[in-house]
Design an enzyme around this catalytic site. Structure first.
Site, PDB file in Angstrom:
ATOM      1  NE  ARG A  31      -4.095  -1.964   1.878  1.00  0.00           N
ATOM      2  CZ  ARG A  31      -4.076  -2.978   2.730  1.00  0.00           C
ATOM      3  NH1 ARG A  31      -3.223  -2.984   3.731  1.00  0.00           N
ATOM      4  NH2 ARG A  31      -4.922  -3.970   2.586  1.00  0.00           N
ATOM      5  CD  GLU A  86      -3.625  15.678 -15.699  1.00  0.00           C
ATOM      6  OE1 GLU A  86      -2.438  15.351 -15.543  1.00  0.00           O
ATOM      7  OE2 GLU A  86      -4.313  15.301 -16.658  1.00  0.00           O
ATOM      8  CG  ASN A 134      -1.193  15.491 -20.024  1.00  0.00           C
ATOM      9  OD1 ASN A 134      -0.130  14.916 -19.850  1.00  0.00           O
ATOM     10  ND2 ASN A 134      -2.160  15.479 -19.134  1.00  0.00           N
ATOM     11  NE  ARG A 192       0.897  16.411 -12.988  1.00  0.00           N
ATOM     12  CZ  ARG A 192       1.571  15.644 -12.159  1.00  0.00           C
ATOM     13  NH1 ARG A 192       1.284  15.657 -10.872  1.00  0.00           N
ATOM     14  NH2 ARG A 192       2.527  14.845 -12.595  1.00  0.00           N
ATOM     15  CE  LYS A 195      -0.250  13.315 -14.608  1.00  0.00           C
ATOM     16  NZ  LYS A 195      -0.582  13.770 -15.984  1.00  0.00           N
ATOM     17  CE  LYS A 226       5.730  16.858 -14.318  1.00  0.00           C
ATOM     18  NZ  LYS A 226       5.790  15.610 -15.044  1.00  0.00           N
ATOM     19  CG  HIS A 232      -0.422   9.341 -24.573  1.00  0.00           C
ATOM     20  ND1 HIS A 232      -1.062   9.724 -23.416  1.00  0.00           N
ATOM     21  CD2 HIS A 232       0.907   9.496 -24.332  1.00  0.00           C
ATOM     22  CE1 HIS A 232      -0.154  10.100 -22.513  1.00  0.00           C
ATOM     23  NE2 HIS A 232       1.046   9.963 -23.050  1.00  0.00           N
ATOM     24  CG  HIS A 252       6.630   9.848 -24.161  1.00  0.00           C
ATOM     25  ND1 HIS A 252       5.271   9.638 -24.134  1.00  0.00           N
ATOM     26  CD2 HIS A 252       6.848  11.007 -23.472  1.00  0.00           C
ATOM     27  CE1 HIS A 252       4.690  10.617 -23.446  1.00  0.00           C
ATOM     28  NE2 HIS A 252       5.628  11.455 -23.028  1.00  0.00           N
ATOM     29  CD  GLU A 312       7.376  15.210 -22.582  1.00  0.00           C
ATOM     30  OE1 GLU A 312       6.672  16.231 -22.469  1.00  0.00           O
ATOM     31  OE2 GLU A 312       6.893  14.056 -22.585  1.00  0.00           O
ATOM     32  CG  HIS A 324       1.532  14.327 -23.565  1.00  0.00           C
ATOM     33  ND1 HIS A 324       2.223  15.470 -23.910  1.00  0.00           N
ATOM     34  CD2 HIS A 324       2.370  13.619 -22.756  1.00  0.00           C
ATOM     35  CE1 HIS A 324       3.419  15.454 -23.337  1.00  0.00           C
ATOM     36  NE2 HIS A 324       3.534  14.340 -22.639  1.00  0.00           N
TER      37      HIS A 324
HETATM   38  P1  NAD Z   1      13.199   5.080 -21.619  1.00  0.00           P
HETATM   39  O1  NAD Z   1      12.992   4.971 -20.182  1.00  0.00           O
HETATM   40  O2  NAD Z   1      12.729   3.967 -22.484  1.00  0.00           O
HETATM   41  O3  NAD Z   1      14.747   5.334 -21.886  1.00  0.00           O
HETATM   42  C1  NAD Z   1      15.182   5.483 -23.202  1.00  0.00           C
HETATM   43  C2  NAD Z   1      16.340   4.531 -23.546  1.00  0.00           C
HETATM   44  O4  NAD Z   1      17.538   5.067 -23.020  1.00  0.00           O
HETATM   45  C3  NAD Z   1      16.214   3.149 -22.963  1.00  0.00           C
HETATM   46  O5  NAD Z   1      16.721   2.223 -23.885  1.00  0.00           O
HETATM   47  C4  NAD Z   1      17.111   3.213 -21.734  1.00  0.00           C
HETATM   48  O6  NAD Z   1      17.578   1.968 -21.325  1.00  0.00           O
HETATM   49  C5  NAD Z   1      18.218   4.082 -22.243  1.00  0.00           C
HETATM   50  N1  NAD Z   1      18.958   4.832 -21.239  1.00  0.00           N
HETATM   51  C6  NAD Z   1      18.471   5.424 -20.127  1.00  0.00           C
HETATM   52  N2  NAD Z   1      19.424   6.160 -19.557  1.00  0.00           N
HETATM   53  C7  NAD Z   1      20.542   6.017 -20.298  1.00  0.00           C
HETATM   54  C8  NAD Z   1      21.847   6.542 -20.211  1.00  0.00           C
HETATM   55  N3  NAD Z   1      22.183   7.440 -19.278  1.00  0.00           N
HETATM   56  N4  NAD Z   1      22.758   6.152 -21.119  1.00  0.00           N
HETATM   57  C9  NAD Z   1      22.409   5.302 -22.121  1.00  0.00           C
HETATM   58  N5  NAD Z   1      21.172   4.792 -22.269  1.00  0.00           N
HETATM   59  C10 NAD Z   1      20.255   5.148 -21.365  1.00  0.00           C
HETATM   60  O7  NAD Z   1      12.496   6.401 -22.217  1.00  0.00           O
HETATM   61  P2  NAD Z   1      12.301   7.885 -21.651  1.00  0.00           P
HETATM   62  O8  NAD Z   1      12.215   8.741 -22.836  1.00  0.00           O
HETATM   63  O9  NAD Z   1      13.261   8.200 -20.589  1.00  0.00           O
HETATM   64  O10 NAD Z   1      10.873   7.831 -20.951  1.00  0.00           O
HETATM   65  C11 NAD Z   1       9.701   7.601 -21.684  1.00  0.00           C
HETATM   66  C12 NAD Z   1       8.646   7.106 -20.739  1.00  0.00           C
HETATM   67  O11 NAD Z   1       8.372   8.120 -19.766  1.00  0.00           O
HETATM   68  C13 NAD Z   1       7.342   6.789 -21.403  1.00  0.00           C
HETATM   69  O12 NAD Z   1       6.868   5.555 -20.933  1.00  0.00           O
HETATM   70  C14 NAD Z   1       6.414   7.907 -20.961  1.00  0.00           C
HETATM   71  O13 NAD Z   1       5.088   7.511 -20.893  1.00  0.00           O
HETATM   72  C15 NAD Z   1       6.969   8.216 -19.608  1.00  0.00           C
HETATM   73  N6  NAD Z   1       6.662   9.585 -19.129  1.00  0.00           N
HETATM   74  C16 NAD Z   1       6.130   9.712 -17.900  1.00  0.00           C
HETATM   75  C17 NAD Z   1       5.865  10.969 -17.395  1.00  0.00           C
HETATM   76  C18 NAD Z   1       5.357  11.121 -15.999  1.00  0.00           C
HETATM   77  O14 NAD Z   1       4.985  12.228 -15.617  1.00  0.00           O
HETATM   78  N7  NAD Z   1       5.355  10.082 -15.200  1.00  0.00           N
HETATM   79  C19 NAD Z   1       6.137  12.103 -18.162  1.00  0.00           C
HETATM   80  C20 NAD Z   1       6.686  11.937 -19.433  1.00  0.00           C
HETATM   81  C21 NAD Z   1       6.956  10.654 -19.917  1.00  0.00           C
HETATM   82  N1  GLY Z   2       3.811  14.539 -17.882  1.00  0.00           N
HETATM   83  C1  GLY Z   2       2.567  15.084 -17.461  1.00  0.00           C
HETATM   84  C2  GLY Z   2       2.453  15.312 -15.997  1.00  0.00           C
HETATM   85  O1  GLY Z   2       3.327  15.015 -15.239  1.00  0.00           O
HETATM   86  O2  GLY Z   2       1.446  15.766 -15.553  1.00  0.00           O
END
Ligand code: NAD
Ligand code: GLY
Length: 365
Positions: free
Chosen positions: A119, A235, A243, A239, A141, A225, A250, A263, A183, A246
């Site tokens: 939890r 949100e 997006n 907030r 998130k 942010k 998405h 992404h 972003e 997005h």
């Molecule tokens: P990712 O986590 O897939 O990383 C991208 C690639 O880079 C992967 O292959 C990873 O292994 C590699 N990598 C990571 N760090 C590295 C480094 N320092 N050196 C070499 N390789 C490295 O992708 P991302 O773009 O970081 O994240 C995308 C994800 O984030 C999506 O799932 C998206 O939905 C999510 N997201 C979430 C929020 C949120 O608010 N929670 C906001 C934006 C995006």
């Molecule tokens: N990436 C959108 C949010 O954090 O609200």
């Protein structure tokens, strides 16, 4: 480079975002935010690069790690289960801390594991991609994907600290780096016209990986942010501006099969579509659309959706978006550079016109 701390003010859930060089090596720093036992969650790409540094920085703290397969295609309930397996097998209790060491995929999954394990347990974000440093590690998130929709299963769960170590970006592939720029550019569009202008001037420096330009962009993005999240953590209103692009993006990610378009790439094309729709709704001139897509193109990002995703595919995914409330779709549109709005009373004909416009462009490729 000097270090910065951006505070995110959420009352008892407030936390610092530390931005600097070689943070992973600073033994003791991470320990100040951890409790009795630590589980580091990472993936098979990041583990060989940085896992040992983090384990070393934890000193004598009891610790273990889970190394997940790499990729958006693994951001699902099945992979999540392997985190729970590790925690349970090794007797982690409610007092433990989970560290997310990786990009947004790891951050979202480890964060959701922390939100749900017994939890809710503490967690720390150590974002290793540009995208994760400016966006996903901040704000709480957490989620996994469902085959029918992006981030459909998740929770709000704030970390206790974020360590954005600029040094780790040195190993990040260019394609991933550019995805992070999407972003960053988003923050200029939605909130900060001056920052947008700064990005236009400095996009070359950013692409050349000038470390002080990157640190400045990361700091300003985190400040923006942090302010948005502090004002609307769950949100209920503003907030949703984060997006921008997005809902279209998405649909591209899910429609293309997770991981085929990054992404940030999908969000880039999605922002161009949102600009087009803002123009059709009479909010911005064509020149603003052009200025926006020029900056995204200069960052090496896609400014058209993939031809495989047509109007009906977009609509199918968009209507499942989390911004659909009581059956009505809300979209983030632009009023001017630096000012986005949440719109739920747009003329649906404008959405159809935008989707048809990009269908026609895709057919031209
Ligand atoms: P990712 O986590 O897939 O990383 C991208 C690639 O880079 C992967 O292959 C990873 O292994 C590699 N990598 C990571 N760090 C590295 C480094 N320092 N050196 C070499 N390789 C490295 O992708 P991302 O773009 O970081 O994240 C995308 C994800 O984030 C999506 O799932 C998206 O939905 C999510 N997201 C979430 C929020 C949120 O608010 N929670 C906001 C934006 C995006
Ligand atoms: N990436 C959108 C949010 O954090 O609200």
């Amino acid at each position: 480079m000097t270090s910065h701390t951006v505070e995110i003010n959420l009352g008892s859930r407030s936390y610092p975002i530390l931005i600097g060089e070689n943070l992973l090596e600073q033994a003791g720093l991470i320990n100040t935010h951890t409790s009795s036992k630590v589980m580091v969650v990472t993936n098979e790409t990041v583990a060989p690069l940085y896992l040992q540094k983090v384990l070393d920085a934890l000193g004598n703290t009891p610790k273990s790690s889970v190394v997940l397969p790499d990729g958006e295609a693994f951001k699902n309930l099945e992979t999540l289960d392997t985190i729970y397996d590790g925690l349970l097998r090794e007797g982690f209790d409610r007092g433990c801390t989970i560290i997310a060491l990786g990009g947004g995929v790891i951050g979202d999954m480890a964060g959701f594991a922390a939100a749900s394990y017994q939890r809710g347990v503490r967690f720390i974000q150590i974002p290793t991609t540009l995208l994760a440093q400016v966006d996903s590690s901040v704000g709480g998130k957490t989620a996994v994907n469902h085959p029918l929709g992006k981030n459909m299963i998740g929770a709000f769960h704030q970390p206790v600290a974020v360590y954005a170590d600029m040094s780790v970006l040195g190993t990040l592939p260019d394609r991933e780096f550019k995805a992070g720029l999407a972003e960053i550019i988003k923050y200029g569009f939605i909130i900060d016209k001056t920052f947008f202008g700064w990005l236009e001037k400095n996009i070359g420096e950013l692409l050349a990986r000038n470390s002080s330009a990157i640190a400045q962009a990361v700091k300003r993005s985190c400040e923006i942010k942090a302010d948005v999240v502090a004002a609307d953590e769950f949100e209920r209103g503003q907030r949703a501006l984060l997006n921008f692009g997005h809902t279209f993006g998405h649909a591209i990610e899910a429609g293309m099969g997770y991981g085929n378009w990054l992404h940030g790439e999908a969000i880039s094309a999605g922002m161009v579509m949102a600009l087009d729709m803002s123009h059709r709704c009479g909010l911005i001139d064509q020149s603003v659309c052009r200025r926006g897509s020029d900056l995204l193109a200069a960052a090496g990002l896609p400014v058209l959706p993939p031809p495989q995703i047509n109007k009906s595919t977009f609509l199918q995914y968009m209507l499942r978006d989390k911004k659909v409330i009581d059956g009505s779709l809300r979209l983030i549109l632009l009023d001017s550079i630096g000012q986005a709005i949440v719109s739920d009373n747009f003329d649906p004909e404008m959405l159809h016109a935008t989707l048809e416009h990009f269908d026609a462009q895709a057919a031209d490729i």
